[in-house]
Scaffold this active site. Structure first.
Site, PDB file in Angstrom:
ATOM      1  N   LYS A   1      36.121   6.158  38.119  1.00 35.34           N
ATOM      2  CA  LYS A   1      36.678   7.466  38.458  1.00 35.34           C
ATOM      3  C   LYS A   1      38.033   7.642  37.767  1.00 35.34           C
ATOM      4  CE  LYS A   1      37.109  10.209  42.723  1.00 35.34           C
ATOM      5  NZ  LYS A   1      36.967  10.110  44.188  1.00 35.34           N
TER       6      LYS A   1
ATOM      7  N   GLU B   1      28.924  13.160  59.213  1.00 37.09           N
ATOM      8  CA  GLU B   1      29.549  13.987  60.238  1.00 37.09           C
ATOM      9  C   GLU B   1      28.815  13.905  61.573  1.00 37.09           C
ATOM     10  OE1 GLU B   1      30.622  15.548  56.217  1.00 37.09           O
ATOM     11  OE2 GLU B   1      28.717  15.031  57.192  1.00 37.09           O
TER      12      GLU B   1
ATOM     13  N   ARG C   1      27.318  20.662  59.998  1.00 44.70           N
ATOM     14  CA  ARG C   1      26.369  19.555  59.939  1.00 44.70           C
ATOM     15  C   ARG C   1      26.264  18.826  61.275  1.00 44.70           C
ATOM     16  NH1 ARG C   1      26.688  16.177  54.472  1.00 44.70           N
ATOM     17  NH2 ARG C   1      25.402  17.625  53.300  1.00 44.70           N
TER      18      ARG C   1
END
Length: 589
Positions: A250, A337, A365
């Site tokens: 990254k 979640e 969610r």
């Protein structure tokens, strides 16, 4: 800058880039294109903000995918989609990058309106494998169309991703799963899956093996185009599901991102490209996450029952100071979640006081868990809905416009929205002392202000009770109240104001005060349907108050990306638009 001038910023090699041109490029040209693509990502996000680190890490992977597969005949799905910038460049959209994430500019996520190469617009993690399963089943075996899903190791922690992978393997669907493993979502990836991937990365060899119905190829160096092409070609030619495990870095190619210890500059606001440093924050505004973390630290020092639960957004939600101060009292469950909310319910059952911090757009969610695992048991779980309201450049699936509407369905739930730093601190303290579920929603930054206690259900009232208009505001749109009042006064209408710190329950004085006005106006940074306005309207109707209610909020629909002030203006949620709407309602009687 005009669109013609903006195009001049983009190198010619990127302006004429296409999948066909990429497939014809030699090694030296690919290397040059990779450098140019990374520079364009840095320049564009420095100007407009966006996802920097993830896109710097997938340049070579994207090149290899487009060289091996024939998009859009073959379907390339980008889980979450925040890492699709290079894909956009390859598919002919490089010229639009100077206006990335601005109104009428390129979207920061895949967009079906922009290109046939973009299949999925939903920017919530963990969905790509389910889309891929449906597409592969729909096209059928022997269609000649490859379905490829690029999913990060962070997104793989989502339960939905595991559900889909289980189904893909069981039904032997022709899906190529490209696991983009950089060891992170925002923060380092958590859980047993992360440990298993780390072990594979550390073995120093590549495997090509079958595992319970899945073909596994990897780990492969995600920055070695020939190695990637070889692995992807094997996957393309295999019948049945294949996982290609790709290891990427990254932020690669931009030292400030490579060296950033928090999240490798994952998502950034405009910044100085020379250093990666953001501009100084306006002196009258404070990051809401800083207020959240500071208040939680103070409360946790007094109450050892407090535990914070995050869903892969610890740093993004401003919780790093709390994590440093109380490392054993914060849990990051990953992009999960549903699990986060029910985990908090279990904690509450043992006498703990859990605080669940979730971005507003992701709260939907966990609705079933909020409704039945927390609500049904009347558990004292505090849910902090981060980045609520119109959020700007990330577009339709990142605006936080549904949290009030969802939480209003939880019987007995309390809902609040602070408008400044002082009210946030006071309301969070109040929420921590509650006996049932509480939702506190907040914008990314809050104006500085002092505040006394904010008891649940009590509002702040200003102005005359016999004014023409009662303007009820919440959250960031509180700031419009004085300007709207002055504008209405210029037209001969007096305005009373109420700052609705708590949206549910409403202030018990509301019906009596509303009855003294010609018109009640609610103003909120939420869908007009289902939010503060609906709560006020339903309460006044139940109380028999005849005063009409004008609900002003975001129109029900999928709001595009763009700068927040521009979107507020376009939805009529600036002082001029609100004044115009109120005057129209007064004229209609």
């Amino acid at each position: 800058m005009t669109s013609e001038a903006q195009a001049d910023v983009v190198p010619e090699a990127l302006r004429r880039l296409s999948p066909k041109a990429l497939r014809e490029a030699g090694t030296a040209e690919l290397d040059a294109l990779a450098v140019a693509a990374r520079q364009l990502v840095v320049d564009s996000t420095a100007r407009n903000g966006g996802h920097l680190g993830p896109n710097l890490g997938v340049v070579e992977l994207t090149f290899a995918l487009h060289r091996v597969f024939d998009s859009p005949h073959d379907i390339l799905l980008w889980d979450t989609g925040h890492q699709s910038y290079i894909h956009k460049m390859v598919t002919g959209r490089a010229e639009g990058f100077p206006a990335l994430r601005t109104r009428d500019g390129l979207a920061g996520y895949p967009s079906r309106a922009e290109s046939d190469h973009d299949w999925v617009e939903n920017s919530h993690a963990g969905t790509s494998l389910s889309y891929a399963a449906g597409l592969a089943a729909g096209f059928g075996a022997g269609s000649g169309r490859q379905v490829v899903a690029v999913i990060g190791d962070g997104a793989l922690t989502a339960g939905m991703a595991m559900e889909a992978l289980n189904d893909i393997a069981e039904r032997q669907l022709d899906v190529v799963v490209v696991l983009n493993d950089n060891g992170r979502s925002y923060a380092p990836t958590t859980g047993a899956v992360a440990l298993a991937l780390a072990e594979l990365r550390g073995r120093g060899r590549t495997y090509d093996a079958d595992w319970h119905g899945l073909r596994y190829v990897g780990p492969v160096d995600g920055h070695d185009v020939p190695a990637l092409e070889a692995a992807l070609t094997r996957a393309r030619d295999h019948r049945g599901p294949v996982v290609v495990h790709v290891v990427t870095r990254k932020g690669l190619g931009y030292p400030p991102a490579e060296n950033d210890p928090v999240d490798h500059l994952h998502g950034v606001a405009p910044f100085d490209p020379a250093t990666g440093a953001p501009p100084p924050t306006a002196g009258d505004r404070v990051a809401a996450g800083a207020v959240l973390s500071d208040t939680l630290c103070r409360a946790a020092a007094e109450d050892e029952r407090i535990v914070v639960v995050a869903a892969a957004m610890t740093s993004a939600s401003g919780l790093d100071p709390f994590a440093r101060a109380f490392p054993d009292r914060i849990v990051d469950v990953g992009i999960a979640e549903q699990h986060a909310v029910t985990y908090a319910a279990g904690l509450a059952m043992t006498g703990r006081r859990p605080v669940v911090v979730i971005h507003s757009t992701f709260l939907g969610r966990a609705f079933d868990q909020l409704m039945f695992d927390v609500g049904l048991h009347r558990l004292p779980v505090v849910v902090v809905s981060d980045r609520a309201g119109i959020t700007g450049g990330d577009g339709p699936s990142h605006h936080g416009l549904l949290d009030i509407a969802l939480f209003r369905h939880v019987p007995g739930a309390v809902i609040g929205e602070p408008s400044d730093t002082g009210t946030f601190t006071a309301m969070l303290r109040e929420a921590l002392d509650g006996s049932g579920p509480v939702l506190l929603r907040h914008n990314r930054a809050l104006p500085r202000a002092e505040s006394g206690p904010r008891p649940v259900g009590r509002w702040s009232w200003d102005g005359s009770d016999d004014a023409d208009v009662l303007l009820i505001t919440a959250g960031p749109l509180d700031a419009l109240g004085p300007d709207v009042g002055r504008r209405l006064a210029a037209h001969g209408h007096r305005t009373g104001r109420a700052r609705a710190h708590w949206i549910r329950p409403v202030d018990p004085a509301l019906a009596e005060r509303a009855a003294r006005h010609r018109l009640v106006v609610t103003l909120e940074d939420h869908f007009a349907d289902g939010g503060l306005g609906s709560e006020v309207l339903e309460h006044l109707s139940a109380e028999g108050c005849p005063t009409p209610v004008l609900r002003l909020g975001v129109p029900h629909g999928y709001l595009t990306h763009g700068q927040v002030p521009v979107l507020h203006r376009e939805t009529g949620l600036d002082a001029e638009g609100v004044t115009h709407s109120v005057l129209g309602a007064l004229e209609r009687g």
